[in-house]
Design a protein around this motif. Structure first.
Motif, PDB file in Angstrom:
ATOM      1  N   HIS A   3       0.854  -1.192   0.000  1.00  0.00           N
ATOM      2  CA  HIS A   3       0.000   0.000   0.000  1.00  0.00           C
ATOM      3  C   HIS A   3       0.888   1.239   0.000  1.00  0.00           C
ATOM      4  O   HIS A   3       1.572   1.525   0.985  1.00  0.00           O
ATOM      5  CB  HIS A   3      -0.907   0.016   1.231  1.00  0.00           C
ATOM      6  CG  HIS A   3      -1.875  -1.121   1.281  1.00  0.00           C
ATOM      7  ND1 HIS A   3      -2.867  -1.304   0.342  1.00  0.00           N
ATOM      8  CD2 HIS A   3      -2.000  -2.151   2.160  1.00  0.00           C
ATOM      9  CE1 HIS A   3      -3.570  -2.387   0.634  1.00  0.00           C
ATOM     10  NE2 HIS A   3      -3.055  -2.915   1.727  1.00  0.00           N
ATOM     11  N   LEU A   4       0.880   1.986  -1.091  1.00  0.00           N
ATOM     12  CA  LEU A   4       1.732   3.171  -1.179  1.00  0.00           C
ATOM     13  C   LEU A   4       1.328   4.241  -0.168  1.00  0.00           C
ATOM     14  O   LEU A   4       2.167   5.057   0.226  1.00  0.00           O
ATOM     15  CB  LEU A   4       1.681   3.757  -2.598  1.00  0.00           C
ATOM     16  CG  LEU A   4       2.583   3.063  -3.625  1.00  0.00           C
ATOM     17  CD1 LEU A   4       1.946   1.768  -4.128  1.00  0.00           C
ATOM     18  CD2 LEU A   4       2.908   3.978  -4.789  1.00  0.00           C
ATOM     19  N   GLU A   5       0.069   4.229   0.263  1.00  0.00           N
ATOM     20  CA  GLU A   5      -0.369   5.196   1.268  1.00  0.00           C
ATOM     21  C   GLU A   5       0.330   4.996   2.608  1.00  0.00           C
ATOM     22  O   GLU A   5       0.304   5.889   3.458  1.00  0.00           O
ATOM     23  CB  GLU A   5      -1.887   5.102   1.465  1.00  0.00           C
ATOM     24  CG  GLU A   5      -2.711   5.465   0.250  1.00  0.00           C
ATOM     25  CD  GLU A   5      -2.984   4.277  -0.669  1.00  0.00           C
ATOM     26  OE1 GLU A   5      -3.845   4.397  -1.542  1.00  0.00           O
ATOM     27  OE2 GLU A   5      -2.303   3.230  -0.503  1.00  0.00           O
ATOM     28  N   SER A  21       3.253   6.711 -12.207  1.00  0.00           N
ATOM     29  CA  SER A  21       1.999   6.010 -12.493  1.00  0.00           C
ATOM     30  C   SER A  21       2.223   4.831 -13.428  1.00  0.00           C
ATOM     31  O   SER A  21       1.651   3.747 -13.239  1.00  0.00           O
ATOM     32  CB  SER A  21       0.984   6.984 -13.107  1.00  0.00           C
ATOM     33  OG  SER A  21       0.645   8.011 -12.192  1.00  0.00           O
ATOM     34  N   VAL A  44       4.224   1.904 -11.496  1.00  0.00           N
ATOM     35  CA  VAL A  44       3.393   1.281 -10.464  1.00  0.00           C
ATOM     36  C   VAL A  44       2.256   0.488 -11.112  1.00  0.00           C
ATOM     37  O   VAL A  44       1.881  -0.586 -10.633  1.00  0.00           O
ATOM     38  CB  VAL A  44       2.858   2.339  -9.484  1.00  0.00           C
ATOM     39  CG1 VAL A  44       1.865   1.724  -8.499  1.00  0.00           C
ATOM     40  CG2 VAL A  44       4.016   2.965  -8.702  1.00  0.00           C
ATOM     41  N   SER A  45       1.712   0.978 -12.215  1.00  0.00           N
ATOM     42  CA  SER A  45       0.678   0.239 -12.949  1.00  0.00           C
ATOM     43  C   SER A  45       1.213  -1.098 -13.448  1.00  0.00           C
ATOM     44  O   SER A  45       0.549  -2.141 -13.339  1.00  0.00           O
ATOM     45  CB  SER A  45       0.166   1.069 -14.133  1.00  0.00           C
ATOM     46  OG  SER A  45      -0.466   2.252 -13.695  1.00  0.00           O
ATOM     47  N   ILE A 105      -3.044   2.594 -12.790  1.00  0.00           N
ATOM     48  CA  ILE A 105      -3.024   3.338 -11.532  1.00  0.00           C
ATOM     49  C   ILE A 105      -2.579   4.773 -11.805  1.00  0.00           C
ATOM     50  O   ILE A 105      -1.662   5.015 -12.591  1.00  0.00           O
ATOM     51  CB  ILE A 105      -2.080   2.658 -10.521  1.00  0.00           C
ATOM     52  CG1 ILE A 105      -2.721   1.376  -9.979  1.00  0.00           C
ATOM     53  CG2 ILE A 105      -1.714   3.605  -9.366  1.00  0.00           C
ATOM     54  CD1 ILE A 105      -1.805   0.545  -9.121  1.00  0.00           C
ATOM     55  N   LEU A 154      -1.029   7.910  -9.850  1.00  0.00           N
ATOM     56  CA  LEU A 154      -0.289   8.155  -8.616  1.00  0.00           C
ATOM     57  C   LEU A 154      -0.041   9.650  -8.453  1.00  0.00           C
ATOM     58  O   LEU A 154       0.401  10.318  -9.383  1.00  0.00           O
ATOM     59  CB  LEU A 154       1.045   7.403  -8.663  1.00  0.00           C
ATOM     60  CG  LEU A 154       1.904   7.360  -7.409  1.00  0.00           C
ATOM     61  CD1 LEU A 154       1.178   6.643  -6.286  1.00  0.00           C
ATOM     62  CD2 LEU A 154       3.232   6.676  -7.711  1.00  0.00           C
ATOM     63  N   TRP A 183       2.085   9.640  -0.708  1.00  0.00           N
ATOM     64  CA  TRP A 183       1.595   9.161  -1.993  1.00  0.00           C
ATOM     65  C   TRP A 183       0.130   8.758  -1.901  1.00  0.00           C
ATOM     66  O   TRP A 183      -0.312   8.178  -0.886  1.00  0.00           O
ATOM     67  CB  TRP A 183       2.430   7.974  -2.460  1.00  0.00           C
ATOM     68  CG  TRP A 183       3.782   8.356  -2.969  1.00  0.00           C
ATOM     69  CD1 TRP A 183       4.132   8.666  -4.259  1.00  0.00           C
ATOM     70  CD2 TRP A 183       4.989   8.464  -2.205  1.00  0.00           C
ATOM     71  NE1 TRP A 183       5.473   8.959  -4.334  1.00  0.00           N
ATOM     72  CE2 TRP A 183       6.021   8.848  -3.087  1.00  0.00           C
ATOM     73  CE3 TRP A 183       5.293   8.282  -0.850  1.00  0.00           C
ATOM     74  CZ2 TRP A 183       7.327   9.045  -2.673  1.00  0.00           C
ATOM     75  CZ3 TRP A 183       6.599   8.492  -0.427  1.00  0.00           C
ATOM     76  CH2 TRP A 183       7.598   8.867  -1.327  1.00  0.00           C
ATOM     77  N   ASN A 184      -0.615   9.051  -2.961  1.00  0.00           N
ATOM     78  CA  ASN A 184      -2.022   8.663  -3.069  1.00  0.00           C
ATOM     79  C   ASN A 184      -2.221   7.876  -4.357  1.00  0.00           C
ATOM     80  O   ASN A 184      -1.617   8.193  -5.390  1.00  0.00           O
ATOM     81  CB  ASN A 184      -2.933   9.891  -3.083  1.00  0.00           C
ATOM     82  CG  ASN A 184      -2.839  10.694  -1.801  1.00  0.00           C
ATOM     83  OD1 ASN A 184      -3.051  10.158  -0.724  1.00  0.00           O
ATOM     84  ND2 ASN A 184      -2.506  11.978  -1.913  1.00  0.00           N
ATOM     85  N   VAL A 185      -3.071   6.861  -4.291  1.00  0.00           N
ATOM     86  CA  VAL A 185      -3.303   5.977  -5.435  1.00  0.00           C
ATOM     87  C   VAL A 185      -4.779   5.998  -5.809  1.00  0.00           C
ATOM     88  O   VAL A 185      -5.656   5.900  -4.941  1.00  0.00           O
ATOM     89  CB  VAL A 185      -2.876   4.526  -5.101  1.00  0.00           C
ATOM     90  CG1 VAL A 185      -3.223   3.592  -6.246  1.00  0.00           C
ATOM     91  CG2 VAL A 185      -1.390   4.464  -4.809  1.00  0.00           C
ATOM     92  N   ARG A 186      -5.032   6.124  -7.109  1.00  0.00           N
ATOM     93  CA  ARG A 186      -6.383   6.017  -7.649  1.00  0.00           C
ATOM     94  C   ARG A 186      -6.330   5.156  -8.904  1.00  0.00           C
ATOM     95  O   ARG A 186      -5.290   5.052  -9.553  1.00  0.00           O
ATOM     96  CB  ARG A 186      -6.966   7.390  -8.000  1.00  0.00           C
ATOM     97  CG  ARG A 186      -7.184   8.306  -6.806  1.00  0.00           C
ATOM     98  CD  ARG A 186      -8.314   7.800  -5.934  1.00  0.00           C
ATOM     99  NE  ARG A 186      -8.571   8.705  -4.819  1.00  0.00           N
ATOM    100  CZ  ARG A 186      -7.967   8.647  -3.639  1.00  0.00           C
ATOM    101  NH1 ARG A 186      -7.032   7.731  -3.432  1.00  0.00           N
ATOM    102  NH2 ARG A 186      -8.256   9.493  -2.678  1.00  0.00           N
TER     103      ARG A 186
END
Length: 269
Positions: free
Chosen positions: A205-207, A236, A239-240, A247, A249, A256-259
């Motif tokens: 979890h990058l968060e 992005s 990490v994708s 993803i 980023l 860091w936040n991920v969507r």
């Protein structure tokens, strides 16, 4: 001039029951660096961390921990110089927080009978308990602690021998939002307070990454997908590829936040 290497793994491979777990992974961690091993479940993160903590031997390749070659030294002695934090700490008795932290001196689960800590060691335990935000819980017993408090107590315990290296295996496992944020805040404080300490943190979890994370290795199917300074690796696109999902980023205030990178309203199929 580069800081001295605390860890060096070269072309490491691990094979279990004929199945490759790690393949040709190389990593160098220097004093003052704070690494994160990132990847999906089963990517090989915890296996690599175990090698770095002298918990086992690679099938092929070499691992040097604090200048000592794994396989040529007593692993039990080598582990005494490494602060290894495992949230699955097997403590069953109701020790107080202060006593749990003191077990870091002997690297045992329970206090060793007839082995009294010195006044300096007692003072160090108190300083670490305060640094990890547990000053008001010093006399609290293990069963009464929250999961987050236990995790921070175990970090203080791992720091008792004044190690040059701290290894954290998914330290935010099972924590609620408040517990996670308290942990990250204390890790960030620790990194600023101990400038020569090196650390390696495992998560998917990058968060959960502290703002002071300096370097990252992305693992996918036992191979290193990317490795280097955090800002260069955590894109992005990379990490994708690491997680096999589009993803997006972003980074705000050092975190860091991920969507999902999939456009809103797009179908799954």
């Amino acid at each position: 001039m580069n800081a001295p290497a605390v860890l060096h793994a070269q072309d490491v491979e691990v094979v279990r029951d004929g199945r490759p777990i790690l393949r040709e992974v190389s990593l160098t961690v220097r004093a003052g660096e704070h690494w994160a091993l990132l990847g999906a479940n089963g990517a090989g993160k915890s296996t690599l961390l175990g090698l770095l903590g002298a918990l086992g031997h690679p099938t092929r390749g070499t691992v040097d921990v604090l200048g000592r070659r794994v396989g040529r030294v007593d692993l039990r002695e080598l582990r005494s110089y490494v602060g290894h934090v495992d949230p699955r700490h097997p403590l069953n008795s109701p020790l107080k927080v202060h006593d749990v932290v003191l077990t870091g001196l002997t690297n045992t689960v329970e206090r060793v009978p007839r082995q009294a800590p010195t006044s300096e060691q007692l003072a160090l335990a108190d300083r670490l308990i305060g640094l990890l935000g547990l000053g008001d819980r010093r006399a609290a017993r293990w069963p009464t602690l929250s999961q987050g408090e236990r995790g921070r107590a175990l970090i203080a315990r791992a720091l008792m021998p004044s190690p040059r290296l701290l290894l954290l295996d998914e330290p935010a496992t099972g924590l609620d939002v408040a517990g996670r944020e308290q942990l990250i805040e204390r890790l960030d404080t620790l990194q600023r307070t101990c400038p020569d300490l090196a650390s390696v943190l495992v998560t998917h979890h990058l968060e959960e990454l502290p703002p002071g994370t300096t370097h990252v290795m992305l693992l996918r199917d036992g191979r290193c997908l990317a490795s280097g300074p955090a800002d260069a690796v955590l894109t992005s696109d990379q990490v994708s590829k690491c997680f096999g999902h589009p993803i997006r980023l972003t980074r705000v205030d050092g975190r860091w936040n991920v969507r999902s990178g999939r456009p809103a309203g797009a179908g799954i199929g």
